[in-house]
Design an enzyme around this catalytic site. Structure first.
Site, PDB file in Angstrom:
ATOM      1  CB  CYS A 299      -1.059   0.040   1.000  1.00 62.75           C
ATOM      2  SG  CYS A 299      -0.341  -0.338   2.622  1.00 62.75           S
ATOM      3  CG  ASP A 423      -8.190   1.921   0.767  1.00 68.69           C
ATOM      4  OD1 ASP A 423      -7.074   1.627   1.021  1.00 68.69           O
ATOM      5  OD2 ASP A 423      -9.323   1.452   1.316  1.00 68.69           O
ATOM      6  CG  HIS A 425      -5.504  -1.057   1.861  1.00 70.84           C
ATOM      7  ND1 HIS A 425      -5.383   0.189   2.288  1.00 70.84           N
ATOM      8  CD2 HIS A 425      -4.406  -1.631   2.701  1.00 70.84           C
ATOM      9  CE1 HIS A 425      -4.181   0.324   3.287  1.00 70.84           C
ATOM     10  NE2 HIS A 425      -3.702  -0.651   3.273  1.00 70.84           N
TER      11      HIS A 425
END
Length: 443
Positions: A299, A423, A425
């Protein structure tokens, strides 16, 4: 059917090509310049002639603007009528991997594409062909000129007004091409001209600039400085590098990454609050892209890639967005990691991100330390000022818990703050609807 709002701004973009062909009796510079100018004068005459034709892509509309002949539409028709005639299901602006959203407004409908054509058939009786042969020694110059003009107009403006503006823009672009080719001529070698569009801060809006094709941005610094002065732009950021060129919303990004997905969101409501956002364009980088299975450890790499894409697409750097392996190799090169780090699945944090930005892009950065998440709320003023003055994305966290902050909604009076989070992820496809509806964006 697409219906424009009364205040909708529509971009009409016409593209086409004209053949530049010159017979040269000598290769002397003065002779070439004279012949080239005469040839451009003839090309401008073609644009003003009755043979000039505009066709509206994906519609049966054909226009002879210099004859006031309009097929399947009237000259007094408002521009919004053309939007209603667009028949194709144009792709999303996000990229080749984006899928069409249902029930969403088609952003690409604000751009109407036209093709420039030249009518070659003539009315009247046909004559028998005559063939003649002339033997002489001469030089022949041939090049294809890529014309590309765009004008912004209101949906209620008439088609005739738009066509008049496009004709003027095409004529002016040929003048600019002539100027550029003469200016960059080296002996008998000529560089072709390259039109590029740039979206400047309002009220300047969309402008078109002609550069010599194949000449790198560094060698065009004098021209770019002149453009900054002409449009009264500050010199502390680039506006006219090729990376700054405007990307029309009805065109694909060839790399397939989504750009600025936060534009599909609405701003949060916060009492006495103001919104401070990332300035410019970035690419959304997340888990499982580029055939790289980095789920669970990559990430921070993805957040770093998003930050790098911002510097690239604002024109600050020319280097491509680094891969995981290139990031790891950079950390080895600066002495932060051992050689066996390259190719591993080890995570990185803020210190490593700072080192890579400095080593690969020459970008200095600042690390803001907080002992716990709740302490970040006290940094509202500092974060707001960053987005106001610098405008870059911010990486927060590290290891397996890195995210990218794209903006804040902050109230100076109450201290309340909300964060716009990108994000890394996410593991799905480049589907804007899924990303904006199912991936948490604000906290």
């Amino acid at each position: 059917m697409v219906v424009a709002e009364p205040t909708t701004l529509i971009i009409f973009r016409v593209k086409g090509s004209l053949e530049l062909r010159c017979h040269l009796d000598s290769t002397e510079t003065s002779h070439i310049q004279k012949v080239l100018s005469r040839t451009f004068e003839n090309l401008r005459a073609q644009i003003k002639s009755e043979s000039c034709v505009f066709t509206v892509c994906n519609t049966p509309v054909i226009i002879w603007p210099n004859k006031d002949v309009y097929e399947d539409i009237t000259p007094d028709s408002p521009c919004e009528d053309v939007l209603q005639r667009i028949q194709s299901d144009e792709p999303e602006s996000g990229g080749k991997r984006a899928t069409k959203k249902k029930g969403k407004k088609d952003l690409s409908a604000s751009v109407i594409s036209l093709r420039l054509m030249m009518e070659v058939t003539k009315p009247g009786p046909l004559s028998a062909p005559v063939i003649s042969k002339t033997v002489q020694k001469s030089h022949f110059l041939s090049a294809t000129l890529p014309l590309d003009c765009a004008v912004r107009t209101h949906s209620k403006d008439t088609i005739k007004d738009v066509c008049d503006r496009l004709l003027e823009a095409l004529t002016q672009q040929l003048c600019e091409m002539e100027k550029v080719m003469l200016q960059h001529m080296k002996g008998s070698t000529l560089l072709t001209a390259e039109p590029l569009h740039f979206l400047l801060p309002e009220p300047k809006g969309l402008v078109t600039v002609v550069f010599p094709a194949g000449v790198p941005d560094k060698e065009l610094e004098a021209q770019r400085r002149e453009l900054h002065q002409r449009f009264k732009l500050p010199n502390d950021r680039p506006y006219f590098r090729r990376a700054n060129a405007y990307h029309f919303p009805n065109e694909h990004y060839k790399d397939g990454y989504l750009r600025n997905p936060h534009h599909a969101l609405t701003h949060p409501t916060l009492e006495n609050g103001k919104v401070f956002m990332v300035q410019g364009i970035y690419s959304y980088h997340h888990y499982m892209q580029d055939r790289m299975d980095d789920n669970g450890w990559g990430c921070a790499y993805r957040s770093l890639q998003t930050i790098c894409s911002w510097f690239q697409q604002q024109g600050y750097v020319e280097q491509p967005v680094p891969s995981h392996k290139e990031i790891q190799q950079a950390l080895v090169d600066v002495g932060d990691k051992q050689a066996n780090f390259v190719g591993s699945r080890q995570w990185i944090g803020s210190i490593e991100v700072q080192a890579v930005l400095n080593h690969l892009l020459g970008i200095t950065s600042k690390i803001m330390f907080v002992s716990q998440g709740s302490e970040l709320a006290s940094k509202g003023r500092e974060l707001a000022n960053h987005f106001l003055t610098e405008g870059t994305p911010i990486m927060i966290g590290g290891g397996v818990l890195a995210h990218t902050i794209l903006g804040v909604a902050w109230s100076e009076s109450t201290g309340q703050i909300r964060y716009l989070i990108l994000d890394p992820h996410y593991t799905g496809s480049e589907d804007l609807q899924v990303i904006t509806e199912k991936v948490p964006a604000c906290t």
